[in-house]
Write an enzyme that holds these catalytic residues in place. Structure first.
Site, PDB file in Angstrom:
ATOM      1  N   HIS A  82       0.845  -1.193   0.000  1.00 48.70           N
ATOM      2  CA  HIS A  82       0.000   0.000   0.000  1.00 48.70           C
ATOM      3  C   HIS A  82       0.878   1.239   0.000  1.00 48.70           C
ATOM      4  O   HIS A  82       1.921   1.268   0.651  1.00 48.70           O
ATOM      5  CB  HIS A  82      -0.915   0.013   1.233  1.00 48.70           C
ATOM      6  N   ASP A 161     -13.860   2.623   6.460  1.00 46.35           N
ATOM      7  CA  ASP A 161     -12.908   3.386   5.651  1.00 46.35           C
ATOM      8  C   ASP A 161     -13.596   3.960   4.420  1.00 46.35           C
ATOM      9  O   ASP A 161     -13.283   5.066   3.984  1.00 46.35           O
ATOM     10  CB  ASP A 161     -11.717   2.506   5.238  1.00 46.35           C
ATOM     11  N   ARG A 168     -12.918  12.498   4.839  1.00 44.08           N
ATOM     12  CA  ARG A 168     -11.615  13.141   5.072  1.00 44.08           C
ATOM     13  C   ARG A 168     -11.162  13.905   3.834  1.00 44.08           C
ATOM     14  O   ARG A 168     -10.551  14.968   3.920  1.00 44.08           O
ATOM     15  CB  ARG A 168     -10.561  12.077   5.425  1.00 44.08           C
ATOM     16  N   SER A 183      -6.782   4.003   8.449  1.00 41.63           N
ATOM     17  CA  SER A 183      -7.331   3.796   7.110  1.00 41.63           C
ATOM     18  C   SER A 183      -6.526   2.730   6.364  1.00 41.63           C
ATOM     19  O   SER A 183      -7.085   1.792   5.786  1.00 41.63           O
ATOM     20  CB  SER A 183      -7.301   5.132   6.356  1.00 41.63           C
ATOM     21  N   LYS A 187      -7.633  -1.436   6.218  1.00 44.52           N
ATOM     22  CA  LYS A 187      -7.881  -2.108   4.931  1.00 44.52           C
ATOM     23  C   LYS A 187      -7.016  -3.354   4.812  1.00 44.52           C
ATOM     24  O   LYS A 187      -7.452  -4.410   4.393  1.00 44.52           O
ATOM     25  CB  LYS A 187      -7.506  -1.168   3.766  1.00 44.52           C
TER      26      LYS A 187
HETATM   27  N1  URA Z   1      -4.221   5.959   1.556  1.00 47.95           N
HETATM   28  C1  URA Z   1      -5.199   5.402   2.335  1.00 47.95           C
HETATM   29  O1  URA Z   1      -5.686   4.312   2.061  1.00 47.95           O
HETATM   30  N2  URA Z   1      -5.607   6.066   3.396  1.00 47.95           N
HETATM   31  C2  URA Z   1      -5.100   7.244   3.759  1.00 47.95           C
HETATM   32  O2  URA Z   1      -5.500   7.762   4.759  1.00 47.95           O
HETATM   33  C3  URA Z   1      -4.094   7.819   2.950  1.00 47.95           C
HETATM   34  C4  URA Z   1      -3.675   7.152   1.850  1.00 47.95           C
END
Ligand code: URA
Length: 435
Positions: A82, A161, A168, A183, A187
């Site tokens: 990620h 999320d 956000r 977040s 995930k």
């Molecule tokens: N990517 C994400 O999944 N969440 C965030 O808060 C920032 C970048």
């Protein structure tokens, strides 16, 4: 419990309990807590931060908001990556099929455009027909059959999320370390993975400006991952200019197609191979980083990664004709070249502003209900350190909204600085961190 009292507690710098965090996150997902109340709590967290314990509790509340993937029936190792988000960052779309082409299972839950940055899901949806949502059953079936899937958060999978991320985006609460940790790790923990590689970006195009703060974010994510028994590696990487040359949904898919054939820009390839090698080592497919890089490069060159990408697109209902013949994809209605006002060298690209120009053109959202324009975006002709002559193109903008052009050109002109002497581009990969 009363929402305003919880907001007040955080506003005044106090720690929230497990019950309070669960109440707020669950209540928001169930529609019992309003957007304005969640917005106020997010802003309070933004300013007051969270303790290590609150961080784990918030991440847990995200995970508990939906179901988790149980992939134990699939014998292969499951590894994911990620990124914390940057301009032109399209690595996930190339990396997931590349790593999966070695038999590693990559169950990737991604996000949409956030602030000035693009989103993997929006980019993939620019492929006609491509679906990023579906049931857990479908997600698992795809992973069993082809070993890779890129989905979004759904009503079943990490719904907290899905809702909070969109909020956000429009309430200036993206670049908060606790909110990013919950977040991202929420995930990833819902995915049933064994290992995770993080690309934590810093610089004028990232959500976090300073490398030291990016390290703090990375260490917090590693801590939360390790707490849940996952192996996590983080790379601290620079976002001081867009990654690659293309910014915008379809334009980035087009650049991914080049990268999937090992014909992409050098910066994308450098980062791609580093992340891919790390994932292959984590999954036990490569002995070391060097071997992982060589294997990955080979898989780009021999078409194995591209084939896996096409497979994933077909599985997710996308049309592959435009991927095999990208020039057939309809272009944006309006294009305009932005020229250099003087001769010299590209000294700096203020990447956040550059990303905002792409948002204005339609590649991102100003309100959570906005849809994105698949064709909108920017193609750079120059990057930091390149020489440029007066009147030479610096980039070309693409949009279907003519009225956005003037503002976008303004932003781009204000973001690209031309100096008299040649500077080296910023070093892309700064550090590797592991617990
Ligand atoms: N990517 C994400 O999944 N969440 C965030 O808060 C920032 C970048």
């Amino acid at each position: 419990m009363i929402p305003s009292e919880i907001i007040e507690k955080k506003r005044d710098g106090n720690k929230l309990s497990e019950d309070e965090i669960q109440f707020f996150v669950k209540g928001y997902c169930d529609g019992k807590i309003e957007d304005y109340q969640m917005s106020a709590l997010l802003m309070a967290i933004f300013f007051r931060g969270m303790s290590d314990r609150e961080l784990v509790l918030l991440t847990d509340a995200y995970v508990q908001s939906g179901k988790t993937l149980d992939l134990s029936a699939i014998p292969a190792i499951k590894v994911d990556k990620h990124s914390t988000g940057g301009v032109g960052d399209k690595i996930s779309i190339i990396l997931a099929p590349l790593v999966a082409s070695f038999g590693v299972v990559v169950p990737m839950i991604s996000g949409r455009a956030l602030g000035h940055t693009g989103g993997t899901l929006d980019k993939l949806e620019s492929i006609p027909g491509f679906k990023v949502d579906g049931s857990i059953r479908k997600f698992k079936q795809q992973l069993e059959e082809i070993g890779v899937a890129i989905f979004g958060q759904t009503a079943e999978l990490i719904p907290a999320d899905r809702k909070i991320y969109a909020l956000r985006d429009v309430t200036a609460t993206v670049n908060s370390i606790p909110l990013m940790v919950a977040s991202i790790m929420g995930k990833k923990l819902a995915e049933g993975i064994d290992g995770l590689v993080l690309d934590v970006k810093y610089g004028n195009g990232a959500f976090i400006l300073e490398a030291e703060r990016a390290e703090e974010l990375a260490k917090n994510m590693i801590k939360v991952g390790n707490y849940y028994g996952k192996e996590v590696t983080a790379f601290i990487t620079s976002m001081e200019q867009p990654l690659g040359y293309h910014v915008g949904n379809w334009l980035e898919i087009k650049e991914c197609l080049e990268c999937l054939r090992a014909e992409g820009p050098a910066d994308i390839e450098e980062l791609l191979l580093e992340l891919s090698a790390e994932m292959l080592v984590l999954a036990g497919k490569a002995q070391n980083n060097e071997e992982g890089k060589q294997m990955s490069l080979q898989a780009l060159k021999n078409g194995q990664a591209f084939e896996k990408f096409l497979n994933m697109v077909r599985y997710q209902m996308g049309e592959t004709d435009c991927l095999l013949h990208p020039d057939n994809y309809p272009g944006a209605k309006f294009r305009q070249i932005v020229k250099s006002p003087k001769s010299g060298f590209i000294e700096k690209i203020q990447t956040r502003r550059f990303g905002m120009a792409a948002v204005y053109l339609g590649a991102g959202r100003s309100r959570s209900s906005d849809s994105v324009d698949a064709q909108a975006g920017i193609i750079l002709s120059k990057k930091v350190g390149d020489p440029v002559s007066k009147g030479e193109p610096v980039c070309e903008i693409h949009t279907n909204n003519e009225s956005s052009i003037e503002e976008a050109v303004n932003l781009i002109q204000n973001s690209v600085k031309i100096g008299d002497s040649k500077l080296s581009p910023p070093k892309l990969i700064r550090k590797r961190l592991k617990a």
